[in-house]
Scaffold this motif. Structure first.
Motif, PDB file in Angstrom:
ATOM      1  N   GLU A  45      65.512  44.753  28.076  1.00 51.40           N
ATOM      2  CA  GLU A  45      65.121  43.534  27.369  1.00 51.40           C
ATOM      3  C   GLU A  45      64.773  43.771  25.906  1.00 51.40           C
ATOM      4  O   GLU A  45      64.613  42.820  25.142  1.00 51.40           O
ATOM      5  N   LEU A  46      64.656  45.005  25.501  1.00 57.80           N
ATOM      6  CA  LEU A  46      64.147  45.349  24.176  1.00 57.80           C
ATOM      7  C   LEU A  46      64.956  44.743  23.028  1.00 57.80           C
ATOM      8  O   LEU A  46      64.395  44.327  22.020  1.00 57.80           O
ATOM      9  N   GLU A  47      66.249  44.654  23.169  1.00 56.31           N
ATOM     10  CA  GLU A  47      67.096  44.138  22.089  1.00 56.31           C
ATOM     11  C   GLU A  47      66.809  42.685  21.757  1.00 56.31           C
ATOM     12  O   GLU A  47      66.974  42.272  20.614  1.00 56.31           O
ATOM     13  N   LYS A  48      66.388  41.891  22.734  1.00 54.69           N
ATOM     14  CA  LYS A  48      66.147  40.482  22.440  1.00 54.69           C
ATOM     15  C   LYS A  48      64.670  40.139  22.237  1.00 54.69           C
ATOM     16  O   LYS A  48      64.350  39.037  21.817  1.00 54.69           O
ATOM     17  N   ALA A  49      63.769  41.073  22.491  1.00 51.67           N
ATOM     18  CA  ALA A  49      62.337  40.808  22.343  1.00 51.67           C
ATOM     19  C   ALA A  49      61.893  41.009  20.897  1.00 51.67           C
ATOM     20  O   ALA A  49      62.297  41.962  20.243  1.00 51.67           O
ATOM     21  N   ASP A  50      61.042  40.094  20.409  1.00 47.01           N
ATOM     22  CA  ASP A  50      60.446  40.227  19.082  1.00 47.01           C
ATOM     23  C   ASP A  50      59.036  40.799  19.165  1.00 47.01           C
ATOM     24  O   ASP A  50      58.496  41.260  18.165  1.00 47.01           O
ATOM     25  N   CYS A  51      58.433  40.727  20.341  1.00 49.73           N
ATOM     26  CA  CYS A  51      57.171  41.401  20.616  1.00 49.73           C
ATOM     27  C   CYS A  51      57.008  41.509  22.126  1.00 49.73           C
ATOM     28  O   CYS A  51      57.667  40.791  22.877  1.00 49.73           O
ATOM     29  N   ILE A  52      56.153  42.427  22.537  1.00 49.16           N
ATOM     30  CA  ILE A  52      55.908  42.635  23.963  1.00 49.16           C
ATOM     31  C   ILE A  52      54.418  42.521  24.222  1.00 49.16           C
ATOM     32  O   ILE A  52      53.608  43.216  23.600  1.00 49.16           O
ATOM     33  N   LEU A  53      54.075  41.616  25.124  1.00 51.08           N
ATOM     34  CA  LEU A  53      52.705  41.463  25.592  1.00 51.08           C
ATOM     35  C   LEU A  53      52.603  42.077  26.975  1.00 51.08           C
ATOM     36  O   LEU A  53      53.463  41.832  27.826  1.00 51.08           O
ATOM     37  N   ILE A  54      51.563  42.852  27.201  1.00 51.04           N
ATOM     38  CA  ILE A  54      51.371  43.546  28.472  1.00 51.04           C
ATOM     39  C   ILE A  54      50.271  42.846  29.253  1.00 51.04           C
ATOM     40  O   ILE A  54      49.173  42.641  28.729  1.00 51.04           O
ATOM     41  N   GLY A  55      50.559  42.486  30.493  1.00 52.37           N
ATOM     42  CA  GLY A  55      49.545  41.884  31.354  1.00 52.37           C
ATOM     43  C   GLY A  55      48.418  42.872  31.608  1.00 52.37           C
ATOM     44  O   GLY A  55      48.649  44.084  31.690  1.00 52.37           O
ATOM     45  N   PRO A  56      47.186  42.379  31.738  1.00 50.01           N
ATOM     46  CA  PRO A  56      46.034  43.272  31.894  1.00 50.01           C
ATOM     47  C   PRO A  56      46.087  44.147  33.142  1.00 50.01           C
ATOM     48  O   PRO A  56      45.504  45.220  33.174  1.00 50.01           O
ATOM     49  N   GLN A  57      46.834  43.725  34.148  1.00 53.96           N
ATOM     50  CA  GLN A  57      46.918  44.526  35.369  1.00 53.96           C
ATOM     51  C   GLN A  57      47.665  45.845  35.156  1.00 53.96           C
ATOM     52  O   GLN A  57      47.554  46.756  35.966  1.00 53.96           O
ATOM     53  N   ILE A  58      48.417  45.959  34.055  1.00 46.61           N
ATOM     54  CA  ILE A  58      49.088  47.229  33.749  1.00 46.61           C
ATOM     55  C   ILE A  58      48.695  47.736  32.353  1.00 46.61           C
ATOM     56  O   ILE A  58      49.444  48.485  31.729  1.00 46.61           O
ATOM     57  N   ALA A  59      47.514  47.341  31.893  1.00 47.64           N
ATOM     58  CA  ALA A  59      47.031  47.771  30.573  1.00 47.64           C
ATOM     59  C   ALA A  59      46.994  49.286  30.450  1.00 47.64           C
ATOM     60  O   ALA A  59      47.183  49.828  29.358  1.00 47.64           O
ATOM     61  N   VAL A  75      53.660  45.933  20.296  1.00 47.99           N
ATOM     62  CA  VAL A  75      53.264  45.939  21.709  1.00 47.99           C
ATOM     63  C   VAL A  75      51.743  45.854  21.769  1.00 47.99           C
ATOM     64  O   VAL A  75      51.056  46.629  21.099  1.00 47.99           O
ATOM     65  N   GLU A  76      51.229  44.911  22.552  1.00 52.01           N
ATOM     66  CA  GLU A  76      49.783  44.785  22.746  1.00 52.01           C
ATOM     67  C   GLU A  76      49.494  44.298  24.153  1.00 52.01           C
ATOM     68  O   GLU A  76      50.327  43.620  24.762  1.00 52.01           O
ATOM     69  N   CYS A  77      48.291  44.586  24.609  1.00 50.56           N
ATOM     70  CA  CYS A  77      47.812  44.054  25.887  1.00 50.56           C
ATOM     71  C   CYS A  77      47.225  42.665  25.674  1.00 50.56           C
ATOM     72  O   CYS A  77      46.619  42.395  24.637  1.00 50.56           O
ATOM     73  N   VAL A  78      47.409  41.833  26.671  1.00 50.06           N
ATOM     74  CA  VAL A  78      46.772  40.524  26.683  1.00 50.06           C
ATOM     75  C   VAL A  78      45.319  40.730  27.119  1.00 50.06           C
ATOM     76  O   VAL A  78      45.048  41.491  28.051  1.00 50.06           O
ATOM     77  N   ASP A  79      44.408  40.063  26.438  1.00 54.57           N
ATOM     78  CA  ASP A  79      43.002  40.122  26.813  1.00 54.57           C
ATOM     79  C   ASP A  79      42.844  39.631  28.258  1.00 54.57           C
ATOM     80  O   ASP A  79      43.369  38.577  28.626  1.00 54.57           O
ATOM     81  N   ALA A  80      42.114  40.400  29.064  1.00 58.34           N
ATOM     82  CA  ALA A  80      41.960  40.081  30.488  1.00 58.34           C
ATOM     83  C   ALA A  80      41.305  38.716  30.700  1.00 58.34           C
ATOM     84  O   ALA A  80      41.688  37.977  31.624  1.00 58.34           O
ATOM     85  N   THR A  81      40.356  38.365  29.874  1.00 57.47           N
ATOM     86  CA  THR A  81      39.697  37.059  30.017  1.00 57.47           C
ATOM     87  C   THR A  81      40.671  35.934  29.713  1.00 57.47           C
ATOM     88  O   THR A  81      40.755  34.951  30.457  1.00 57.47           O
ATOM     89  N   ASN A  82      41.430  36.064  28.622  1.00 56.85           N
ATOM     90  CA  ASN A  82      42.423  35.041  28.287  1.00 56.85           C
ATOM     91  C   ASN A  82      43.476  34.925  29.382  1.00 56.85           C
ATOM     92  O   ASN A  82      43.906  33.829  29.722  1.00 56.85           O
ATOM     93  N   PHE A  83      43.882  36.061  29.931  1.00 58.14           N
ATOM     94  CA  PHE A  83      44.878  36.052  31.004  1.00 58.14           C
ATOM     95  C   PHE A  83      44.306  35.372  32.248  1.00 58.14           C
ATOM     96  O   PHE A  83      44.948  34.504  32.839  1.00 58.14           O
ATOM     97  N   GLY A  84      43.104  35.760  32.633  1.00 57.98           N
ATOM     98  CA  GLY A  84      42.476  35.202  33.823  1.00 57.98           C
ATOM     99  C   GLY A  84      42.257  33.705  33.731  1.00 57.98           C
ATOM    100  O   GLY A  84      42.381  32.989  34.728  1.00 57.98           O
ATOM    101  N   ARG A  85      41.949  33.242  32.541  1.00 56.13           N
ATOM    102  CA  ARG A  85      41.736  31.806  32.319  1.00 56.13           C
ATOM    103  C   ARG A  85      43.030  31.077  31.985  1.00 56.13           C
ATOM    104  O   ARG A  85      43.008  29.871  31.717  1.00 56.13           O
ATOM    105  N   MET A  86      44.140  31.812  31.924  1.00 57.37           N
ATOM    106  CA  MET A  86      45.438  31.247  31.539  1.00 57.37           C
ATOM    107  C   MET A  86      45.314  30.509  30.203  1.00 57.37           C
ATOM    108  O   MET A  86      45.798  29.401  30.026  1.00 57.37           O
ATOM    109  N   ASN A  87      44.629  31.160  29.250  1.00 61.39           N
ATOM    110  CA  ASN A  87      44.404  30.593  27.925  1.00 61.39           C
ATOM    111  C   ASN A  87      45.681  30.752  27.091  1.00 61.39           C
ATOM    112  O   ASN A  87      45.803  31.656  26.264  1.00 61.39           O
TER     113      ASN A  87
END
Length: 109
Positions: A45-59, A75-87
């Motif tokens: 998927e790398l060729e078409k991605a402009d950034c990669i967000l990592i879910g907190p479960q695989i931080a 590449v960055e991890c999504v904040d666990a609180t934002n992910f959990g709250r689906m923010n």
């Protein structure tokens, strides 16, 4: 149109979040598409991605994923609180910031 790759273990736990983020981007007229894949699909998927967000479960894989990506996209991890709250708004802002952080000429390489 920019593409945000949201990765998790199997690409399933992020599906609801991707829908919320895409709906919000459309509502705010942000030219961005978010899609989810499992972490083992990053290279394909790398060729078409402009950034990669990592879910907190695989931080714990963040450094490994950054090494695999080799600086081609942010590449960055999504904040666990934002992910959990689906923010979706906060996570969408994170993705936009990441894409804007790329130096001119880096995008799409």
């Amino acid at each position: 149109m920019k593409n945000v790759l949201l990765v998790c273990s199997f690409g399933m736990s992020t599906s609801f979040l991707t829908k919320k983020m895409n709906d919000l981007a459309k509502e705010k007229k942000v030219p961005l598409i978010v899609y989810a894949k499992s972490e083992n699909a990053i290279e394909t998927e790398l060729e078409k991605a402009d950034c990669i967000l990592i879910g907190p479960q695989i931080a714990y894989l963040e450094e490994q994923i950054k090494n695999r990506v080799g600086g081609k996209v942010p590449v960055e991890c999504v904040d666990a609180t934002n992910f959990g709250r689906m923010n979706a708004a906060a996570i969408l802002k994170q993705a936009i910031r990441m894409i804007k952080s790329q130096k001119p000429g880096e995008e799409g390489e």
